[in-house]
Design an enzyme around this catalytic site. Structure first.
Site, PDB file in Angstrom:
ATOM      1  N   CYS A  16      18.001 -27.105 -32.292  1.00  8.79           N
ATOM      2  CA  CYS A  16      18.319 -25.940 -33.136  1.00  8.79           C
ATOM      3  C   CYS A  16      19.671 -26.088 -33.837  1.00  8.79           C
ATOM      4  CB  CYS A  16      18.315 -24.661 -32.308  1.00  8.79           C
ATOM      5  SG  CYS A  16      16.714 -24.325 -31.596  1.00  8.79           S
ATOM      6  N   HIS A  42      21.396 -19.105 -36.400  1.00  8.88           N
ATOM      7  CA  HIS A  42      20.106 -19.704 -36.084  1.00  8.88           C
ATOM      8  C   HIS A  42      19.153 -18.601 -35.625  1.00  8.88           C
ATOM      9  CE1 HIS A  42      16.956 -22.158 -34.689  1.00  8.88           C
ATOM     10  NE2 HIS A  42      17.087 -21.719 -33.448  1.00  8.88           N
ATOM     11  N   ASN A  93      10.994 -19.138 -35.096  1.00  5.13           N
ATOM     12  CA  ASN A  93      12.075 -20.114 -34.927  1.00  5.13           C
ATOM     13  C   ASN A  93      11.632 -21.450 -35.526  1.00  5.13           C
ATOM     14  OD1 ASN A  93      13.981 -21.925 -34.008  1.00  5.13           O
ATOM     15  ND2 ASN A  93      13.902 -21.257 -31.864  1.00  5.13           N
TER      16      ASN A  93
HETATM   17  O1  UT7 Z   1      15.628 -22.094 -30.223  1.00  7.43           O
HETATM   18  C1  UT7 Z   1      15.874 -22.452 -28.923  1.00  7.43           C
HETATM   19  C2  UT7 Z   1      16.602 -21.401 -28.276  1.00  7.43           C
HETATM   20  N1  UT7 Z   1      15.660 -20.461 -27.671  1.00  7.43           N
HETATM   21  C3  UT7 Z   1      16.063 -19.253 -27.452  1.00  7.43           C
HETATM   22  O2  UT7 Z   1      17.162 -18.902 -27.800  1.00  7.43           O
HETATM   23  C4  UT7 Z   1      15.161 -18.350 -26.693  1.00  7.43           C
HETATM   24  C5  UT7 Z   1      15.970 -17.463 -25.794  1.00  7.43           C
HETATM   25  N2  UT7 Z   1      15.152 -16.604 -24.948  1.00  7.43           N
HETATM   26  C6  UT7 Z   1      14.450 -15.592 -25.452  1.00  7.43           C
HETATM   27  O3  UT7 Z   1      14.444 -15.350 -26.641  1.00  7.43           O
HETATM   28  C7  UT7 Z   1      13.689 -14.708 -24.479  1.00  7.43           C
HETATM   29  O4  UT7 Z   1      14.058 -15.046 -23.162  1.00  7.43           O
HETATM   30  C8  UT7 Z   1      12.156 -14.804 -24.655  1.00  7.43           C
HETATM   31  C9  UT7 Z   1      11.726 -14.151 -25.957  1.00  7.43           C
HETATM   32  C10 UT7 Z   1      11.713 -16.233 -24.621  1.00  7.43           C
HETATM   33  C11 UT7 Z   1      11.451 -14.066 -23.516  1.00  7.43           C
HETATM   34  O5  UT7 Z   1      11.876 -12.717 -23.486  1.00  7.43           O
HETATM   35  P1  UT7 Z   1      12.300 -12.052 -22.092  1.00  7.43           P
HETATM   36  O6  UT7 Z   1      12.654 -10.660 -22.388  1.00  7.43           O
HETATM   37  O7  UT7 Z   1      13.346 -12.942 -21.477  1.00  7.43           O
HETATM   38  O8  UT7 Z   1      10.946 -12.068 -21.296  1.00  7.43           O
HETATM   39  P2  UT7 Z   1      10.583 -12.828 -19.926  1.00  7.43           P
HETATM   40  O9  UT7 Z   1      10.507 -14.297 -20.139  1.00  7.43           O
HETATM   41  O10 UT7 Z   1      11.474 -12.331 -18.849  1.00  7.43           O
HETATM   42  O11 UT7 Z   1       9.128 -12.314 -19.664  1.00  7.43           O
HETATM   43  C12 UT7 Z   1       8.868 -10.931 -19.385  1.00  7.43           C
HETATM   44  C13 UT7 Z   1       7.396 -10.750 -19.151  1.00  7.43           C
HETATM   45  C14 UT7 Z   1       6.836 -11.723 -18.096  1.00  7.43           C
HETATM   46  O12 UT7 Z   1       5.874 -11.015 -17.344  1.00  7.43           O
HETATM   47  P3  UT7 Z   1       6.248 -10.437 -15.883  1.00  7.43           P
HETATM   48  O13 UT7 Z   1       6.664 -11.638 -15.089  1.00  7.43           O
HETATM   49  O14 UT7 Z   1       7.375  -9.483 -16.119  1.00  7.43           O
HETATM   50  O15 UT7 Z   1       4.972  -9.804 -15.440  1.00  7.43           O
HETATM   51  C15 UT7 Z   1       6.144 -12.768 -18.949  1.00  7.43           C
HETATM   52  O16 UT7 Z   1       5.075 -13.384 -18.261  1.00  7.43           O
HETATM   53  O17 UT7 Z   1       6.663 -10.992 -20.340  1.00  7.43           O
HETATM   54  C16 UT7 Z   1       5.616 -11.954 -20.100  1.00  7.43           C
HETATM   55  N3  UT7 Z   1       5.403 -12.721 -21.311  1.00  7.43           N
HETATM   56  C17 UT7 Z   1       4.593 -12.331 -22.306  1.00  7.43           C
HETATM   57  N4  UT7 Z   1       3.817 -11.249 -22.447  1.00  7.43           N
HETATM   58  C18 UT7 Z   1       3.118 -11.143 -23.591  1.00  7.43           C
HETATM   59  C19 UT7 Z   1       5.985 -13.901 -21.658  1.00  7.43           C
HETATM   60  N5  UT7 Z   1       5.541 -14.284 -22.859  1.00  7.43           N
HETATM   61  C20 UT7 Z   1       4.682 -13.329 -23.296  1.00  7.43           C
HETATM   62  C21 UT7 Z   1       3.914 -13.158 -24.449  1.00  7.43           C
HETATM   63  N6  UT7 Z   1       3.162 -12.052 -24.573  1.00  7.43           N
HETATM   64  N7  UT7 Z   1       3.955 -14.048 -25.471  1.00  7.43           N
END
Ligand code: UT7
Length: 333
Positions: free
Chosen positions: A114, A260, A290
């Site tokens: 990135c 970014h 992204n």
């Molecule tokens: O470019 C490289 C740099 N990347 C980044 O900067 C990404 C940084 N991280 C993020 O943007 C966030 O952490 C994410 C968008 C990737 C994830 O958001 P989050 O608020 O951290 O969610 P999480 O990973 O804690 O997941 C929460 C819940 C989980 O379910 P449980 O365990 O709470 O039941 C996931 O399984 O959301 C679930 N989940 C989804 N649900 C529906 C994960 N992906 C999805 C999805 N649709 N696509």
């Protein structure tokens, strides 16, 4: 000593729009979840049969060169940033060079994910400052869609990324205080495992046998999203402040911040931490997701097209991603 300045910017995104609703049909996700957690509404996917990372880059490069009024034969070197190169080797830089009929000029590939565009900008800037080259074509292009697992198992990563390309022409000039004022690069390989795709990788038995079930984690991107998020919101503003301090400037001097685009919530936090008003930050994640290295030149090219880049304005660029790598640049137009 020479300085460098951007004289043309272009971008290309594939025509195929994939909305969150489209993803709902192929995995267990919702438009609501994706928008709430990331700000993304849709992204572009490049049909495999239509080409490659290098082909998209060439489309962006032709626009950038036309806007700069520079012909391909005038370019002295190529710097190409991508994490999704067409081949394992050679890099996409030489493929783009051949497509652009650029003779035997060097093509340097940058792998900083990135942060790739800012790293590439820094490399090109040093070549120009040293007097080695006068006109450099920078390309940043990504075909993410082919590596994503677009099933429920891969939804954590699958909904985040899109394909696209951006390019800029960087030229030597000798006006003090104009152009690329400085670039600031960082990395911390202790976090390499937090966001990565392992294969193809050297020394791995699986390198040449992708696609089989037991290699699932090797061939698909893996991420600890929350750890990446926490580090991104700290490092991105920090490296902007580093750049401002280096140039004896303050946040109030910034006319436009181009962060970014990994997550709209990250951009909002960076904006809040830097105390920037809404009109001084530009986001487009809702339309493209992204696009990794291509993100910042796409942002810049959109602003160029909207006539929102004015002479004398100060632009700050900041990025954070896999590596970890993070970087910033200040540009006085
Ligand atoms: O470019 C490289 C740099 N990347 C980044 O900067 C990404 C940084 N991280 C993020 O943007 C966030 O952490 C994410 C968008 C990737 C994830 O958001 P989050 O608020 O951290 O969610 P999480 O990973 O804690 O997941 C929460 C819940 C989980 O379910 P449980 O365990 O709470 O039941 C996931 O399984 O959301 C679930 N989940 C989804 N649900 C529906 C994960 N992906 C999805 C999805 N649709 N696509």
């Amino acid at each position: 000593m020479f300085h460098s300045k951007i004289t043309g910017v272009g971008h290309y995104v594939p025509e195929k729009i994939v909305t969150n609703k489209d993803l709902e049909k192929i995995m267990d996700t919702t438009d609501e979840w994706i928008q709430e957690r990331t700000g993304i509404k849709e992204r572009r996917f490049h049909p495999v049969e239509e080409g490659s990372t290098a082909k998209m880059a060439v489309k962006a490069a032709n626009i950038a060169m036309e806007r700069a009024g520079v012909k391909p034969e005038e370019i002295d070197a190529i710097v190409f940033a991508t994490l999704s190169s067409d081949y394992y080797f050679p890099g996409s830089g030489v493929l783009a060079q051949a497509m652009l009929n650029m003779g035997t000029i060097p093509a340097i590939d940058i792998r900083a994910q990135c942060s790739g565009f800012i790293y590439a900008l820094s490399v090109a800037d040093q070549f120009i400052k040293s007097g080695m080259y006068k006109k450099i074509l920078l390309m940043a292009s990504e075909t993410q869609s082919i590596a994503l697992d677009l099933t429920t198992r891969g939804r954590g990563m699958g909904v985040l990324f899109g394909d696209g390309a951006g390019a800029v022409v960087l030229e030597a000039h000798n006006e003090e205080g104009k152009g690329i004022l400085s670039t600031h690069l960082h990395s911390d390989g202790n976090f390499a495992e937090v966001l990565r795709i392992k294969s193809p990788g050297s020394g791995r038995a699986t390198t040449f046998y992708p696609g089989i079930e037991e290699n699932y984690e090797e061939i698909h991107p893996q991420m600890d999203g929350q750890l990446v998020f926490k580090n991104a919101v700290t490092r991105m503003p920090e490296v902007v402040i580093e750049a401002l301090n280096h140039n004896n400037l303050t946040v109030a001097d910034i006319d436009m911040l181009l962060p970014h685009q990994a997550n709209y919530r990250i951009s909002q936090m960076v904006q809040r931490l830097l105390k920037l008003p809404d009109e001084k930050i530009y986001n487009n994640i809702e339309r493209f997701g992204n696009t990794t290295a291509a993100t910042i030149p796409i942002l810049m090219s959109e602003l160029w097209e909207q006539g929102r880049i004015k002479e004398g304005q100060l632009f700050a660029l900041t990025a954070f991603g896999s590596g970890f790598t993070w970087a910033s640049a200040l540009i006085r137009w």
